[in-house]
Design an enzyme around this catalytic site. Sequence first.
Site, mmCIF file in Angstrom:
data_model
loop_
_atom_site.group_PDB
_atom_site.id
_atom_site.type_symbol
_atom_site.label_atom_id
_atom_site.label_comp_id
_atom_site.label_asym_id
_atom_site.label_seq_id
_atom_site.Cartn_x
_atom_site.Cartn_y
_atom_site.Cartn_z
ATOM 1 N N ASP A 193 73.400 -87.071 -38.838
ATOM 2 C CA ASP A 193 73.490 -85.645 -39.106
ATOM 3 C C ASP A 193 74.585 -85.403 -40.133
ATOM 4 O O ASP A 193 75.619 -86.079 -40.121
ATOM 5 C CB ASP A 193 73.826 -84.870 -37.824
ATOM 6 C CG ASP A 193 72.570 -84.308 -37.178
ATOM 7 O OD1 ASP A 193 71.586 -84.129 -37.903
ATOM 8 O OD2 ASP A 193 72.580 -84.065 -35.971
ATOM 9 N N ASP A 200 83.433 -61.621 -37.925
ATOM 10 C CA ASP A 200 82.732 -62.913 -37.909
ATOM 11 C C ASP A 200 83.687 -63.969 -37.365
ATOM 12 O O ASP A 200 84.642 -64.377 -38.046
ATOM 13 C CB ASP A 200 82.277 -63.269 -39.324
ATOM 14 C CG ASP A 200 81.402 -64.514 -39.366
ATOM 15 O OD1 ASP A 200 81.316 -65.215 -38.331
ATOM 16 O OD2 ASP A 200 80.823 -64.797 -40.426
ATOM 17 N N GLU A 256 83.320 -70.373 -40.750
ATOM 18 C CA GLU A 256 83.048 -69.957 -42.120
ATOM 19 C C GLU A 256 83.554 -68.540 -42.363
ATOM 20 O O GLU A 256 84.163 -68.245 -43.397
ATOM 21 C CB GLU A 256 81.544 -70.027 -42.414
ATOM 22 C CG GLU A 256 80.987 -71.431 -42.463
ATOM 23 C CD GLU A 256 80.544 -71.933 -41.096
ATOM 24 O OE1 GLU A 256 80.870 -71.249 -40.093
ATOM 25 O OE2 GLU A 256 79.913 -73.000 -41.020
ATOM 26 N N THR A 278 67.194 -61.829 -39.712
ATOM 27 C CA THR A 278 67.686 -61.173 -40.927
ATOM 28 C C THR A 278 68.451 -62.132 -41.830
ATOM 29 O O THR A 278 68.514 -61.939 -43.037
ATOM 30 C CB THR A 278 68.608 -59.999 -40.575
ATOM 31 O OG1 THR A 278 69.757 -60.488 -39.871
ATOM 32 C CG2 THR A 278 67.883 -58.989 -39.683
ATOM 33 N N ARG A 279 69.074 -63.148 -41.247
ATOM 34 C CA ARG A 279 69.870 -64.154 -41.956
ATOM 35 C C ARG A 279 70.993 -63.523 -42.780
ATOM 36 O O ARG A 279 71.332 -63.991 -43.859
ATOM 37 C CB ARG A 279 68.974 -65.010 -42.854
ATOM 38 C CG ARG A 279 67.933 -65.830 -42.100
ATOM 39 C CD ARG A 279 67.079 -66.635 -43.032
ATOM 40 N NE ARG A 279 67.852 -67.641 -43.736
ATOM 41 C CZ ARG A 279 67.486 -68.201 -44.895
ATOM 42 N NH1 ARG A 279 66.361 -67.825 -45.476
ATOM 43 N NH2 ARG A 279 68.236 -69.114 -45.476
ATOM 44 N N MET A 280 71.558 -62.439 -42.250
ATOM 45 C CA MET A 280 72.712 -61.822 -42.900
ATOM 46 C C MET A 280 73.491 -61.016 -41.869
ATOM 47 O O MET A 280 73.000 -60.718 -40.775
ATOM 48 C CB MET A 280 72.292 -60.934 -44.079
ATOM 49 C CG MET A 280 71.401 -59.769 -43.716
ATOM 50 S SD MET A 280 70.910 -58.814 -45.176
ATOM 51 C CE MET A 280 69.887 -57.546 -44.410
#
Length: 683
Positions: free
Chosen positions: A308, A345, A349, A382-384
């Site tokens: 991985d 968040d 990241e 939504t990937r955001m």
Amino acid sequence: MNSKTLFSKDLIQESIWNSIQKFSPKYAFSNPVMATVWVGTSILLIQTIYFLLTNTPLQNEVPILLWLILTLFFANFAESVAESRGKARADSLKKTRSSTATKKVNAVGDTQFTLITSNELKIDDIVLVEAGAIIPSDGEVISGIASVDESAVTGESAPVIRESGGDRSAVTGGTKVISDFLYIKITSKPGESFIDKMISMIEGATRQKTPNEIALGILLFALTILFFLGVVTLIPIAKFVGNQIGENWNFSFSVWLALFVCLIPTTIAALLSAIGISGMERLIRYNVIAKSGKAVEAAGDIHVLLLDKTGTITLGNREAHRFYPVDGVSEEELADASQLSSLSDETPEGRSIVILAKQKYSIRERNLNSLDVRWIPFTASTRMSGVEIYEKGNVIRNIRKGAIDAIRKHIESLGGVFNLDHQKISDEISRKGSTPILVSEGNRLLGIIELKDIVKGGLKERFAYLRRMGIRTVMITGDNPLTAAAIAAEAGVDDFIAEATPEAKLKRIREEQANGYLVAMIGDGTNDAPALAQSDVGVAMNTGTQTAREAGNMIDLDSNPSKLIEIVEIGKQLLMTRGALTTFSIANDVAKYFAIIPALFLPLGSLNIMRLSNPDNAILSAVIFNALVIPALIPLALRGVKYVPKSPDQALLRNFIIYGGGGMVFPFFGIKLIDMILSGVSL
């Protein structure tokens, strides 16, 4: 772990006692070759006792009997030493298995608890473990984040982080929380924890034989049967020929037994089990637990290694590296919007974006309590993610950050136009091996954040070493092909699989196996479990999920993926050691023929190459040498032959010259020296 050195007093004492216990028929007949020696020695013992009771003159029965008993003892001792070294690890693990008091709660967040012992816990029970407390059993963290001391299991003093979600949620019973607290859902029954299973694996290692070991054992036993038939048929032939030429070749049973024992492959048969056990024990010293000897052997023959990317080739967490603003937008403006959208968040990241904006432009986290703020969480659909700030019911800021396709659709849905030049910038970032994250406000794009994967230091050299060993490396990643290609080039792997799914991993492994290759897989997540189970060698990280640890046939307690090099070397070392000692044993037996055959049938005439003193000394010298060569080779059997990357032809030639040649020469000096000693003391 209290490691036992090869010649420590405790290990020697324990091994001697175990060796004596192994004289029982139960143990003796587990090794077919040595079982024939055991039977012959037992008959000779009965005969010797009978001769003593009936005052029958003894010839050389007593010394041959004593050295045959020592031959059996040394064979038992080799196996016992290997077992004792492995069990030292099990003994240290048992100390972490004691019952401990723990706080059982009904749900996450409860402060009311019931104090019970770890032995009373059931699967799916929830426990609260606070700083300073021992984790009572294996489980999954369902809430909280804490530092955990896993030195009782891994031997490493540095604490590790355990948190809910992701692949760092698995915790092991017997480890200790040293900061904060964790709510843990129990996943194992009492007596079935990871430590219990490791102890069982280690203690069960002595009873497991690999397919190659079984096949070699059958071959050795077949040779033993052939030599037995040869010796039995030789008795009447020798008697007949002796009468014809006027020689007394009617030897005693002890002499025929000595001939038989010296002819059969006792050396490799005595060391075979110790070689297999010591291979698993060497893995344990590297903090790798093998669930079977078969896995260790397979590691020595693998052709393909699948790894991985995240957490294995890279450090695991991508970091914000640079801001790329679009025309008309300043970098500081992009940094401000990026930080604002990332304040909620909690991913590594997201935190790195906040830190980068703070470092470059001193943008501090602002007070948003007076504003009407709605955080937009990231979802797979939504990937955001982002933030909407309202003032008097109206949206004054509408920021989104996410994947390029998701941001493009969002901008176009608000009536904006997505410039294709931005796609080129994104592709360029991907080619560098980084991940582009786009940031928009309203219907206009502000710019791109570059998230950089950090490749672990030294991996490129280690992958090159694997290549010299004949192993292809394949990186598995969910990244797009451009990013995957860049990271693969930086890490030095031979191939990669981009946008990989569990099904894609499984398919690749099956394709390689269908082509006749043995495949190794390293993984730590639940999605790696099918591939780990399908692989010939599945190495699960101890920091991974319980599902991954159950699926693999090896567990790396240190969770260090580059350790596969050591695993492969130990596997190859095991195979080379077995081959080397088999070659030595066969050559050794051939050399012994030159001592015992002339002694029996040509009264040390023209074929007496070793110039031995007399027939009795020649026979006894061969029997003594046959016994002493076993303990002389125990250190080599336990440490293993040093592995050096070579082609199979080169390895075979080296094996033949060093161990075949040594096996032929060593007995000439050894038997001659023993004969000189026997002659010197008038035996």
